[in-house]
Scaffold this motif. Structure first.
Motif, PDB file in Angstrom:
ATOM      1  N   SER A 284       7.338 105.196 -20.249  1.00 40.67           N
ATOM      2  CA  SER A 284       7.485 104.161 -19.374  1.00 40.67           C
ATOM      3  C   SER A 284       8.639 103.190 -19.968  1.00 40.67           C
ATOM      4  CB  SER A 284       6.209 103.445 -19.256  1.00 40.67           C
ATOM      5  OG  SER A 284       5.229 104.111 -18.405  1.00 40.67           O
ATOM      6  N   ARG A 285       9.643 103.803 -20.554  1.00 41.98           N
ATOM      7  CA  ARG A 285      10.616 102.812 -21.302  1.00 41.98           C
ATOM      8  C   ARG A 285      11.703 102.476 -20.210  1.00 41.98           C
ATOM      9  NH1 ARG A 285      12.889 104.395 -26.088  1.00 41.98           N
ATOM     10  NH2 ARG A 285      12.758 106.372 -25.469  1.00 41.98           N
ATOM     11  N   LEU A 286      12.091 103.612 -19.152  1.00 40.50           N
ATOM     12  CA  LEU A 286      12.979 103.354 -18.398  1.00 40.50           C
ATOM     13  C   LEU A 286      12.843 102.182 -17.336  1.00 40.50           C
ATOM     14  CD1 LEU A 286      13.457 107.020 -17.203  1.00 40.50           C
ATOM     15  CD2 LEU A 286      15.246 105.675 -18.731  1.00 40.50           C
TER      16      LEU A 286
ATOM     17  N   PHE B 190       9.049 109.333  -9.814  1.00 41.33           N
ATOM     18  CA  PHE B 190       9.732 108.704 -10.926  1.00 41.33           C
ATOM     19  C   PHE B 190       8.876 107.886 -11.943  1.00 41.33           C
ATOM     20  CE2 PHE B 190      11.526 104.860 -12.567  1.00 41.33           C
ATOM     21  CZ  PHE B 190      12.641 105.373 -13.408  1.00 41.33           C
ATOM     22  N   CYS B 191       7.810 107.292 -11.314  1.00 44.74           N
ATOM     23  CA  CYS B 191       6.806 106.570 -12.341  1.00 44.74           C
ATOM     24  C   CYS B 191       6.205 107.520 -13.271  1.00 44.74           C
ATOM     25  CB  CYS B 191       5.906 105.807 -11.327  1.00 44.74           C
ATOM     26  SG  CYS B 191       6.460 104.363 -10.724  1.00 44.74           S
TER      27      CYS B 191
ATOM     28  N   VAL C 251      20.210 109.044 -16.080  1.00 45.30           N
ATOM     29  CA  VAL C 251      19.700 107.479 -16.153  1.00 45.30           C
ATOM     30  C   VAL C 251      19.409 107.129 -17.468  1.00 45.30           C
ATOM     31  CG1 VAL C 251      17.892 105.920 -15.299  1.00 45.30           C
ATOM     32  CG2 VAL C 251      19.007 107.366 -13.886  1.00 45.30           C
ATOM     33  N   TYR C 252      18.549 107.996 -18.253  1.00 44.18           N
ATOM     34  CA  TYR C 252      18.050 107.785 -19.518  1.00 44.18           C
ATOM     35  C   TYR C 252      19.355 107.555 -20.470  1.00 44.18           C
ATOM     36  CZ  TYR C 252      16.278 109.015 -24.156  1.00 44.18           C
ATOM     37  OH  TYR C 252      15.888 108.798 -25.446  1.00 44.18           O
ATOM     38  N   ALA C 253      19.940 108.621 -20.564  1.00 42.32           N
ATOM     39  CA  ALA C 253      21.347 108.690 -21.503  1.00 42.32           C
ATOM     40  C   ALA C 253      22.174 107.601 -21.191  1.00 42.32           C
ATOM     41  CB  ALA C 253      21.965 109.973 -21.248  1.00 42.32           C
TER      42      ALA C 253
END
Length: 146
Positions: A65-67, A55-56, A118-120
């Protein structure tokens, strides 16, 4: 039929070691079940650690790294899905069975697909498979939106 991908799984390796040790000394059924459970939990923890690292890496590579830090879970209860994303709390659940059977070669694309959800949702409130931001994130990571 046992696939090569399964043979590389942590549980397979661990069970083989337990099977060898059981041949040298008799083990009661309850102890064997307890050993299997402990080995399964160890494999799940190893997969979880690997999932966090992936994930990282994906967050840094594709999203600068904005999530936010999300909840990650490996579930041995998923039968009908390989994985899913949820919004409250923000997180992803992946199937332990599929990880054991196919490994990260197959599940990496599924994981990226769920990260696109997750992003959306996090940045744009989008749900489902048709939102422009979800489709853009899938395209950016080179994974299928379906």
């Amino acid at each position: 039929m046992i696939t090569d991908a399964f043979r590389t799984g942590a549980l397979w390796q661990a069970r083989r070691g337990v099977a060898r040790s059981m041949a040298s000394s008799p083990v009661k059924k309850g102890e064997r079940m307890e050993n299997d459970h402990m080995l399964k939990m160890q494999a799940i923890n190893e997969y979880l650690s690997s999932t966090r690292q992936r994930f990282c890496t994906i967050n840094e590579s594709y999203f600068d790294s904005r999530l936010p830090d999300i909840m990650l879970r490996i579930s041995d209860r998923l039968y009908s899905r390989i994985g899913y994303a949820h919004s409250n709390p923000l997180g992803i659940v992946l199937s332990y069975r599929y990880l054991e059977k196919y490994g990260w070669d197959v599940l990496d694309d599924v994981f990226k697909h769920e990260i696109a959800h997750v992003y959306a949702f996090h940045f744009y409130g989008e749900r489902g498979h048709r939102g422009l931001h979800f489709l853009d994130a899938c395209d950016r990571m080179g994974v299928s939106p379906s």
